[in-house]
Design a protein around this motif. Structure first.
Motif, PDB file in Angstrom:
ATOM      1  N   SER A  11      13.785   8.438  -9.707  1.00  0.00           N
ATOM      2  CA  SER A  11      14.053   9.668  -8.962  1.00  0.00           C
ATOM      3  C   SER A  11      12.847  10.602  -8.987  1.00  0.00           C
ATOM      4  O   SER A  11      12.821  11.602  -8.284  1.00  0.00           O
ATOM      5  CB  SER A  11      15.285  10.388  -9.544  1.00  0.00           C
ATOM      6  N   ASP A  12      11.832  10.254  -9.778  1.00  0.00           N
ATOM      7  CA  ASP A  12      10.635  11.090  -9.889  1.00  0.00           C
ATOM      8  C   ASP A  12       9.433  10.171 -10.151  1.00  0.00           C
ATOM      9  O   ASP A  12       9.185   9.771 -11.297  1.00  0.00           O
ATOM     10  CB  ASP A  12      10.815  12.097 -11.022  1.00  0.00           C
ATOM     11  N   LEU A  13       8.713   9.838  -9.098  1.00  0.00           N
ATOM     12  CA  LEU A  13       7.626   8.859  -9.206  1.00  0.00           C
ATOM     13  C   LEU A  13       6.514   9.335 -10.133  1.00  0.00           C
ATOM     14  O   LEU A  13       5.995   8.554 -10.936  1.00  0.00           O
ATOM     15  CB  LEU A  13       7.076   8.524  -7.814  1.00  0.00           C
ATOM     16  N   ASP A  14       6.151  10.613 -10.063  1.00  0.00           N
ATOM     17  CA  ASP A  14       5.082  11.111 -10.944  1.00  0.00           C
ATOM     18  C   ASP A  14       5.495  11.025 -12.410  1.00  0.00           C
ATOM     19  O   ASP A  14       4.700  10.635 -13.266  1.00  0.00           O
ATOM     20  CB  ASP A  14       4.701  12.550 -10.581  1.00  0.00           C
ATOM     21  N   ARG A  15       6.746  11.368 -12.697  1.00  0.00           N
ATOM     22  CA  ARG A  15       7.246  11.273 -14.074  1.00  0.00           C
ATOM     23  C   ARG A  15       7.227   9.817 -14.545  1.00  0.00           C
ATOM     24  O   ARG A  15       6.827   9.513 -15.670  1.00  0.00           O
ATOM     25  CB  ARG A  15       8.660  11.842 -14.158  1.00  0.00           C
ATOM     26  N   ALA A  16       7.640   8.905 -13.679  1.00  0.00           N
ATOM     27  CA  ALA A  16       7.648   7.480 -14.039  1.00  0.00           C
ATOM     28  C   ALA A  16       6.232   6.975 -14.313  1.00  0.00           C
ATOM     29  O   ALA A  16       6.009   6.241 -15.273  1.00  0.00           O
ATOM     30  CB  ALA A  16       8.311   6.664 -12.936  1.00  0.00           C
ATOM     31  N   LYS A  17       5.285   7.362 -13.469  1.00  0.00           N
ATOM     32  CA  LYS A  17       3.897   6.937 -13.697  1.00  0.00           C
ATOM     33  C   LYS A  17       3.385   7.455 -15.031  1.00  0.00           C
ATOM     34  O   LYS A  17       2.748   6.713 -15.788  1.00  0.00           O
ATOM     35  CB  LYS A  17       2.997   7.398 -12.546  1.00  0.00           C
ATOM     36  N   ALA A  18       3.683   8.708 -15.358  1.00  0.00           N
ATOM     37  CA  ALA A  18       3.243   9.274 -16.634  1.00  0.00           C
ATOM     38  C   ALA A  18       3.904   8.539 -17.799  1.00  0.00           C
ATOM     39  O   ALA A  18       3.254   8.245 -18.810  1.00  0.00           O
ATOM     40  CB  ALA A  18       3.575  10.768 -16.687  1.00  0.00           C
ATOM     41  N   PHE A  19       5.185   8.210 -17.656  1.00  0.00           N
ATOM     42  CA  PHE A  19       5.897   7.502 -18.719  1.00  0.00           C
ATOM     43  C   PHE A  19       5.262   6.138 -18.971  1.00  0.00           C
ATOM     44  O   PHE A  19       4.947   5.789 -20.117  1.00  0.00           O
ATOM     45  CB  PHE A  19       7.376   7.338 -18.350  1.00  0.00           C
ATOM     46  N   TYR A  20       5.053   5.346 -17.933  1.00  0.00           N
ATOM     47  CA  TYR A  20       4.546   3.988 -18.116  1.00  0.00           C
ATOM     48  C   TYR A  20       3.085   3.954 -18.534  1.00  0.00           C
ATOM     49  O   TYR A  20       2.686   3.099 -19.331  1.00  0.00           O
ATOM     50  CB  TYR A  20       4.828   3.140 -16.874  1.00  0.00           C
ATOM     51  N   THR A  21       2.273   4.887 -18.065  1.00  0.00           N
ATOM     52  CA  THR A  21       0.896   4.924 -18.563  1.00  0.00           C
ATOM     53  C   THR A  21       0.887   5.396 -20.020  1.00  0.00           C
ATOM     54  O   THR A  21       0.036   4.976 -20.802  1.00  0.00           O
ATOM     55  CB  THR A  21      -0.024   5.804 -17.691  1.00  0.00           C
ATOM     56  N   GLY A  22       1.864   6.227 -20.413  1.00  0.00           N
ATOM     57  CA  GLY A  22       1.995   6.645 -21.808  1.00  0.00           C
ATOM     58  C   GLY A  22       2.341   5.497 -22.744  1.00  0.00           C
ATOM     59  O   GLY A  22       2.076   5.563 -23.941  1.00  0.00           O
ATOM     60  N   LEU A  23       2.936   4.425 -22.181  1.00  0.00           N
ATOM     61  CA  LEU A  23       3.205   3.224 -22.975  1.00  0.00           C
ATOM     62  C   LEU A  23       1.970   2.339 -23.098  1.00  0.00           C
ATOM     63  O   LEU A  23       2.000   1.321 -23.790  1.00  0.00           O
ATOM     64  CB  LEU A  23       4.338   2.406 -22.350  1.00  0.00           C
ATOM     65  N   GLY A  24       0.902   2.711 -22.396  1.00  0.00           N
ATOM     66  CA  GLY A  24      -0.330   1.934 -22.464  1.00  0.00           C
ATOM     67  C   GLY A  24      -0.541   1.006 -21.283  1.00  0.00           C
ATOM     68  O   GLY A  24      -1.491   0.226 -21.266  1.00  0.00           O
ATOM     69  N   PHE A  25       0.329   1.075 -20.280  1.00  0.00           N
ATOM     70  CA  PHE A  25       0.190   0.219 -19.105  1.00  0.00           C
ATOM     71  C   PHE A  25      -0.677   0.916 -18.063  1.00  0.00           C
ATOM     72  O   PHE A  25      -0.744   2.142 -18.006  1.00  0.00           O
ATOM     73  CB  PHE A  25       1.557  -0.114 -18.508  1.00  0.00           C
ATOM     74  N   ALA A  26      -1.331   0.128 -17.230  1.00  0.00           N
ATOM     75  CA  ALA A  26      -2.199   0.667 -16.181  1.00  0.00           C
ATOM     76  C   ALA A  26      -1.454   0.719 -14.847  1.00  0.00           C
ATOM     77  O   ALA A  26      -0.409   0.090 -14.678  1.00  0.00           O
ATOM     78  CB  ALA A  26      -3.445  -0.220 -16.037  1.00  0.00           C
ATOM     79  N   ILE A  27      -2.018   1.461 -13.913  1.00  0.00           N
ATOM     80  CA  ILE A  27      -1.494   1.526 -12.546  1.00  0.00           C
ATOM     81  C   ILE A  27      -2.519   0.877 -11.627  1.00  0.00           C
ATOM     82  O   ILE A  27      -3.715   1.175 -11.704  1.00  0.00           O
ATOM     83  CB  ILE A  27      -1.245   2.979 -12.117  1.00  0.00           C
ATOM     84  N   ASN A  28      -2.046  -0.032 -10.765  1.00  0.00           N
ATOM     85  CA  ASN A  28      -2.918  -0.631  -9.760  1.00  0.00           C
ATOM     86  C   ASN A  28      -2.894   0.284  -8.538  1.00  0.00           C
ATOM     87  O   ASN A  28      -1.896   0.328  -7.810  1.00  0.00           O
ATOM     88  CB  ASN A  28      -2.435  -2.033  -9.399  1.00  0.00           C
ATOM     89  N   PRO A  29      -3.990   1.005  -8.288  1.00  0.00           N
ATOM     90  CA  PRO A  29      -3.997   1.977  -7.182  1.00  0.00           C
ATOM     91  C   PRO A  29      -3.909   1.323  -5.798  1.00  0.00           C
ATOM     92  O   PRO A  29      -3.529   1.989  -4.837  1.00  0.00           O
ATOM     93  CB  PRO A  29      -5.325   2.714  -7.367  1.00  0.00           C
ATOM     94  N   LEU A  30      -4.228   0.048  -5.694  1.00  0.00           N
ATOM     95  CA  LEU A  30      -4.164  -0.628  -4.394  1.00  0.00           C
ATOM     96  C   LEU A  30      -2.738  -0.764  -3.886  1.00  0.00           C
ATOM     97  O   LEU A  30      -2.518  -0.917  -2.681  1.00  0.00           O
ATOM     98  CB  LEU A  30      -4.815  -2.019  -4.486  1.00  0.00           C
ATOM     99  N   PHE A  31      -1.768  -0.724  -4.798  1.00  0.00           N
ATOM    100  CA  PHE A  31      -0.364  -0.884  -4.417  1.00  0.00           C
ATOM    101  C   PHE A  31       0.471   0.311  -4.875  1.00  0.00           C
ATOM    102  O   PHE A  31       1.635   0.170  -5.247  1.00  0.00           O
ATOM    103  CB  PHE A  31       0.188  -2.198  -4.991  1.00  0.00           C
ATOM    104  N   THR A  32      -0.166   1.477  -4.847  1.00  0.00           N
ATOM    105  CA  THR A  32       0.485   2.711  -5.265  1.00  0.00           C
ATOM    106  C   THR A  32       0.300   3.757  -4.180  1.00  0.00           C
ATOM    107  O   THR A  32      -0.801   3.931  -3.668  1.00  0.00           O
ATOM    108  CB  THR A  32      -0.121   3.203  -6.600  1.00  0.00           C
ATOM    109  N   ASP A  33       1.413   4.403  -3.816  1.00  0.00           N
ATOM    110  CA  ASP A  33       1.364   5.485  -2.831  1.00  0.00           C
ATOM    111  C   ASP A  33       2.478   6.469  -3.142  1.00  0.00           C
ATOM    112  O   ASP A  33       2.978   6.504  -4.270  1.00  0.00           O
ATOM    113  CB  ASP A  33       1.448   4.942  -1.402  1.00  0.00           C
ATOM    114  N   GLU A  34       2.899   7.261  -2.163  1.00  0.00           N
ATOM    115  CA  GLU A  34       3.939   8.265  -2.402  1.00  0.00           C
ATOM    116  C   GLU A  34       5.332   7.654  -2.575  1.00  0.00           C
ATOM    117  O   GLU A  34       6.268   8.324  -3.006  1.00  0.00           O
ATOM    118  CB  GLU A  34       3.969   9.313  -1.277  1.00  0.00           C
ATOM    119  N   ASN A  35       5.504   6.363  -2.269  1.00  0.00           N
ATOM    120  CA  ASN A  35       6.793   5.682  -2.389  1.00  0.00           C
ATOM    121  C   ASN A  35       6.897   4.753  -3.593  1.00  0.00           C
ATOM    122  O   ASN A  35       8.008   4.397  -3.994  1.00  0.00           O
ATOM    123  CB  ASN A  35       7.072   4.831  -1.143  1.00  0.00           C
TER     124      ASN A  35
END
Length: 154
Positions: A11-35
């Motif tokens: 329900s909150d993409l920014d919160r989810a991204k912060a949570f998962y990067t806080g676990l030490g996981f990375a985000i692939n920016p090529l497959f990341t957008d506002e959805n």
């Protein structure tokens, strides 16, 4: 090569991204957008964290309310019990919750962590002997230490 993509709603993409990067996981920016955000668990496993509205476009079924319904338990192995305790501590600090006590069966140790949306991650470690030969072989070889530890299904 096989890759696994696990789609989970948020329900909150920014919160989810912060949570998962806080676990030490990375985000692939090529497959990341506002959805959606592509969370890299390892070289072959990814979480696609999708806004609930976007997630709903991939199914004709009602999207589960993860606050009250468990649709899946996503189990992720770790290298040690200490690794599990560390990642759960990071998740709790990042807004997650631990819905039940740790499970220690001697040959296997696990802890559950709910992300802020209620998606359940199960971090687990299994003794290499039990993983290779099965839990009964481990139990037989370690009977004295296993005497007071409950076994799953027993």
């Amino acid at each position: 090569m096989t890759h696994i993509f696990v789609n989970i709603p948020t329900s909150d993409l920014d919160r989810a991204k912060a949570f998962y990067t806080g676990l030490g996981f990375a985000i692939n920016p090529l497959f990341t957008d506002e959805n959606a955000a592509c969370i890299v668990i390892d070289d072959n496993i990814f979480f696609m964290v999708l806004t609930k509205e976007f997630f709903a476009t991939f199914t004709d079924k009602t999207v589960a309310d993860t606050a009250t319904t468990a649709q899946a338990l996503i189990a992720i192995s770790r290298e040690s019990r200490d690794d599990i305790d560390s990642i759960v501590a990071a998740g709790l600090a990042g807004g997650g919750t631990e819905p039940r006590d740790a499970q220690d069966y001697g040959f296997m140790y696990s802890r559950d962590l709910e992300d802020p949306d209620g998606n359940i991650l199960e971090f687990m470690y299994m003794d290499p002997q039990a993983a290779e030969q099965g839990p009964e072989a481990y139990i037989a070889d370690n009977a004295e230490q296993m005497a007071d530890i409950p076994r799953p299904g027993a």
